[in-house]
Design a protein around this motif. Structure first.
Motif, PDB file in Angstrom:
ATOM      1  N   ASN A 250       0.818  -1.225   0.000  1.00  0.00           N
ATOM      2  CA  ASN A 250       0.000   0.000   0.000  1.00  0.00           C
ATOM      3  C   ASN A 250       0.846   1.268   0.000  1.00  0.00           C
ATOM      4  OD1 ASN A 250      -2.560  -1.228  -0.089  1.00  0.00           O
ATOM      5  ND2 ASN A 250      -2.556  -1.523   2.122  1.00  0.00           N
ATOM      6  N   LEU A 251       2.116   1.167  -0.359  1.00  0.00           N
ATOM      7  CA  LEU A 251       2.958   2.354  -0.420  1.00  0.00           C
ATOM      8  C   LEU A 251       2.605   3.218  -1.619  1.00  0.00           C
ATOM      9  CD1 LEU A 251       6.403   0.811   0.598  1.00  0.00           C
ATOM     10  CD2 LEU A 251       4.757   2.025   2.029  1.00  0.00           C
ATOM     11  N   GLY A 252       2.148   2.594  -2.699  1.00  0.00           N
ATOM     12  CA  GLY A 252       1.698   3.361  -3.855  1.00  0.00           C
ATOM     13  C   GLY A 252       0.500   4.230  -3.504  1.00  0.00           C
ATOM     14  N   TRP A 291      -8.755   5.767  -6.371  1.00  0.00           N
ATOM     15  CA  TRP A 291      -9.957   6.601  -6.510  1.00  0.00           C
ATOM     16  C   TRP A 291     -11.156   5.943  -5.828  1.00  0.00           C
ATOM     17  CZ3 TRP A 291      -8.514   6.796 -12.312  1.00  0.00           C
ATOM     18  CH2 TRP A 291      -7.532   7.772 -12.521  1.00  0.00           C
ATOM     19  N   SER A 292     -11.290   4.624  -5.985  1.00  0.00           N
ATOM     20  CA  SER A 292     -12.429   3.913  -5.402  1.00  0.00           C
ATOM     21  C   SER A 292     -12.405   4.018  -3.882  1.00  0.00           C
ATOM     22  CB  SER A 292     -12.395   2.440  -5.829  1.00  0.00           C
ATOM     23  OG  SER A 292     -12.482   2.315  -7.242  1.00  0.00           O
ATOM     24  N   GLU A 293     -11.236   3.850  -3.275  1.00  0.00           N
ATOM     25  CA  GLU A 293     -11.142   3.951  -1.823  1.00  0.00           C
ATOM     26  C   GLU A 293     -11.442   5.374  -1.356  1.00  0.00           C
ATOM     27  OE1 GLU A 293      -7.579   2.411  -0.172  1.00  0.00           O
ATOM     28  OE2 GLU A 293      -7.771   0.453  -1.147  1.00  0.00           O
ATOM     29  N   ARG A 294     -10.972   6.356  -2.122  1.00  0.00           N
ATOM     30  CA  ARG A 294     -11.208   7.759  -1.752  1.00  0.00           C
ATOM     31  C   ARG A 294     -12.697   8.082  -1.823  1.00  0.00           C
ATOM     32  NH1 ARG A 294      -7.073  11.829  -1.625  1.00  0.00           N
ATOM     33  NH2 ARG A 294      -7.885  13.960  -1.806  1.00  0.00           N
ATOM     34  N   VAL A 295     -13.373   7.620  -2.871  1.00  0.00           N
ATOM     35  CA  VAL A 295     -14.814   7.837  -3.015  1.00  0.00           C
ATOM     36  C   VAL A 295     -15.568   7.081  -1.930  1.00  0.00           C
ATOM     37  CG1 VAL A 295     -16.795   7.385  -4.505  1.00  0.00           C
ATOM     38  CG2 VAL A 295     -14.726   8.382  -5.470  1.00  0.00           C
ATOM     39  N   SER A 399     -11.161  -5.572   1.339  1.00  0.00           N
ATOM     40  CA  SER A 399     -10.229  -5.301   2.448  1.00  0.00           C
ATOM     41  C   SER A 399      -9.756  -3.857   2.445  1.00  0.00           C
ATOM     42  CB  SER A 399      -9.028  -6.249   2.366  1.00  0.00           C
ATOM     43  OG  SER A 399      -9.441  -7.601   2.413  1.00  0.00           O
ATOM     44  N   VAL A 400     -10.700  -2.932   2.274  1.00  0.00           N
ATOM     45  CA  VAL A 400     -10.380  -1.507   2.214  1.00  0.00           C
ATOM     46  C   VAL A 400     -10.370  -0.922   3.616  1.00  0.00           C
ATOM     47  CG1 VAL A 400     -11.161   0.757   1.400  1.00  0.00           C
ATOM     48  CG2 VAL A 400     -11.318  -1.241  -0.100  1.00  0.00           C
ATOM     49  N   ASP A 401      -9.306  -0.221   3.921  1.00  0.00           N
ATOM     50  CA  ASP A 401      -9.229   0.508   5.184  1.00  0.00           C
ATOM     51  C   ASP A 401      -9.884   1.866   4.976  1.00  0.00           C
ATOM     52  OD1 ASP A 401      -8.674   1.666   7.586  1.00  0.00           O
ATOM     53  OD2 ASP A 401      -6.509   1.311   7.531  1.00  0.00           O
ATOM     54  N   LEU A 402     -10.983   2.108   5.678  1.00  0.00           N
ATOM     55  CA  LEU A 402     -11.710   3.352   5.491  1.00  0.00           C
ATOM     56  C   LEU A 402     -11.024   4.541   6.160  1.00  0.00           C
ATOM     57  CD1 LEU A 402     -15.391   2.105   5.779  1.00  0.00           C
ATOM     58  CD2 LEU A 402     -14.153   2.811   3.729  1.00  0.00           C
ATOM     59  N   VAL A 403      -9.873   4.310   6.746  1.00  0.00           N
ATOM     60  CA  VAL A 403      -9.042   5.394   7.263  1.00  0.00           C
ATOM     61  C   VAL A 403      -7.986   5.709   6.224  1.00  0.00           C
ATOM     62  CG1 VAL A 403      -7.478   6.128   9.093  1.00  0.00           C
ATOM     63  CG2 VAL A 403      -9.444   4.667   9.634  1.00  0.00           C
ATOM     64  N   SER A 404      -7.823   6.955   5.877  1.00  0.00           N
ATOM     65  CA  SER A 404      -6.892   7.355   4.834  1.00  0.00           C
ATOM     66  C   SER A 404      -5.471   6.903   5.164  1.00  0.00           C
ATOM     67  CB  SER A 404      -6.922   8.877   4.656  1.00  0.00           C
ATOM     68  OG  SER A 404      -5.911   9.285   3.748  1.00  0.00           O
ATOM     69  N   PRO A 405      -4.693   6.474   4.147  1.00  0.00           N
ATOM     70  CA  PRO A 405      -3.300   6.065   4.401  1.00  0.00           C
ATOM     71  C   PRO A 405      -2.403   7.221   4.792  1.00  0.00           C
ATOM     72  CG  PRO A 405      -3.742   6.132   2.041  1.00  0.00           C
ATOM     73  CD  PRO A 405      -5.060   6.331   2.725  1.00  0.00           C
ATOM     74  N   VAL A 406      -2.875   8.453   4.587  1.00  0.00           N
ATOM     75  CA  VAL A 406      -2.073   9.638   4.898  1.00  0.00           C
ATOM     76  C   VAL A 406      -2.668  10.349   6.109  1.00  0.00           C
ATOM     77  CG1 VAL A 406      -1.401  11.920   4.078  1.00  0.00           C
ATOM     78  CG2 VAL A 406      -1.233   9.975   2.551  1.00  0.00           C
ATOM     79  N   LYS A 407      -1.819  10.710   7.047  1.00  0.00           N
ATOM     80  CA  LYS A 407      -2.244  11.447   8.226  1.00  0.00           C
ATOM     81  C   LYS A 407      -2.019  12.933   7.999  1.00  0.00           C
ATOM     82  CE  LYS A 407      -3.238   7.790  10.655  1.00  0.00           C
ATOM     83  NZ  LYS A 407      -4.637   7.480  11.028  1.00  0.00           N
TER      84      LYS A 407
END
Length: 443
Positions: A250-252, A291-295, A399-407
């Motif tokens: 998930n680094l990308g 994009w899908s995770e962000r939406v 298996s989507v984490d609904l918390v953004s990968p960026v803080k």
């Protein structure tokens, strides 16, 4: 030299998802001029051709007119009889050694060891001020051991050229190698907590500890993305690469999220952009997922804009029933404005998620004067109904984490948060509910 490098008789690392196994042997031979690379303490396969100097490929005594490399971007050379030189059809270098920090390269193991010792001495002499990137680099993000550094392609031409040449070994469509002055390179590094790096540091300096001589283990360069200084298409990213040994972590997604933040789409009068297109097959797959995770996070009612406003209004039902979200009508463009995604990319995300249910409506329209018909029906713009429960099911299935990968707290300098959010107040506004529905118009 790190002892973890396998010997020649041992298999090299082939990253999952590598296109090598999907291509015919003849195509692989024609597209590559280097077979494997040594990067720090890692040894793995290359994927594509990269225009390293011919003196490196053929040796220091090579005459430029004596050979022609398949895939060379320069002009081909010919013999006196007018015929082109025969192009090699096999990999020329079996192994290229690349410095994991400055990305200088050599096919000679002895030269490589001597070069690494230079970094070792630098680190031992001034470990507090030693960086894994050029000294002119600026930190733009730091959180949980991950740091993103902004390297100016104009100031650090040699570093960015070497990084671009290395990246081309794993990018099929990359075309910028030497003219780096119009780009900034955002390099991702990681230093484990055991290396003496706290989870979050606001300054530009950091102290390293532990086995400093073990280069490539304490602090690692994991990948990067580049961005044009001036893009007429408002592109927020030119190319992106996570090095093969570090892929599928998930680094990308982390780099993509940072590129959107650095594009400043939340700022007033800013322009929403996206990655440079066309995307490669692998790039499009990664971006559609991003994009899908962000939406999905947006549809789940989380904050998605600079002001931190809630996405959907809450309404209270009859006594004894739960608080739910009100039904909202919005266009694709409005979703894009709140998430910072181009409308066509929002559509790609919704198509990938498969959570839209068409709600076809008919409307009466007047006919031209003088016609006998009193009216006719025609299709109105299609309205898509998106249920919160369907979005949640999609997120769980993928298996989507609904918390953004960026803080947000990890951004530094001009990108840092102006004021911390009041979590107590915000939690009271969240409300609760199950099947929260969202109506979206593609008009």
């Amino acid at each position: 030299m790190p002892e973890a490098i396998p010997q020649d008789d041992q298999p090299a690392i082939t990253a999952p998802g590598s296109p090598s196994h999907q291509r015919r042997a003849s195509l692989k031979a024609l597209s590559r001029n280097i077979n494997k690379v040594v990067l720090g303490n890692l040894y793995f396969d290359t994927w594509y051709f990269s225009p390293y100097p011919e003196t490196v490929i053929f040796g220091p005594d090579h005459h430029p007119k004596a050979h022609s490399i398949n895939g060379d971007h320069g002009s081909s050379h010919s013999h006196k009889n007018g015929h082109h030189a025969e192009k090699p059809t096999t990999s020329i270098i079996s192994k290229l050694h690349v410095c994991p920090y400055c990305f200088k390269y050599t096919p000679n193991p002895a030269d490589y060891i001597a070069h690494l010792q230079v970094h070792v001495r630098e680190l031992e002499n001034d470990s507090e001020n030693w960086w894994p990137v050029p000294k002119t680099a600026l930190k733009v993000y730091e959180w949980n051991g991950y740091t993103v550094w902004d390297v100016d392609g104009e100031q650090e031409k040699l570093y960015c050229q070497n990084l671009s040449l290395f990246a081309k070994l794993f990018l099929e469509q990359k075309s910028v190698f030497f003219d780096t002055s119009g780009f900034h390179y955002f390099v991702l590094t990681h230093a484990p907590a055991s290396a003496g790096t706290p989870a979050k540091i606001r300054g530009r300096r950091r102290r390293l500890s532990g086995n400093n001589a073990d280069l490539g283990l304490n602090t690692q360069v994991l990948g990067f993305f580049s961005k044009e200084n001036l893009s007429w298409d408002a592109n927020n990213l030119a190319c992106i690469l996570v090095f093969p040994p570090y892929q599928h972590r998930n680094l990308g997604q982390l780099l993509m999220a940072i590129s959107y933040k650095l594009s400043g789409w939340e700022w007033e009068d800013s322009i929403i952009g996206g990655p440079e297109k066309p995307l490669s097959a692998m790039g499009r797959k990664a971006y559609v997922r991003f994009w899908s995770e962000r939406v999905a996070r947006f549809f789940m009612g989380m904050t998605a804009d600079a002001e931190g406003e809630k996405v959907f209004r809450t309404v209270k039902e009859k006594k004894g029933k739960r608080t739910t979200f009100a039904r909202e009508i919005m266009t694709i463009k409005e979703i894009g404005d709140r998430t910072g995604i181009l409308p066509e990319d929002v559509i790609a995300a919704l198509s990938e998620m498969g959570v839209c249910v068409p709600q076809k409506r008919l409307k009466k329209v007047k006919v031209e004067e003088g016609k006998d018909e009193g009216g006719r029906e025609e299709d109105s713009p299609t309205t898509m109904l998106v249920k919160r429960s369907d979005v949640l099911a999609w997120a769980e299935a993928h298996s989507v984490d609904l918390v953004s990968p960026v803080k947000e707290e990890g951004f530094l300098g001009e990108w840092a948060m102006s004021e911390p959010e009041d979590e107590d107040v915000q939690s009271k506004e969240d409300g609760s509910g199950e099947d929260r529905e969202i109506a979206d118009s593609t008009e």
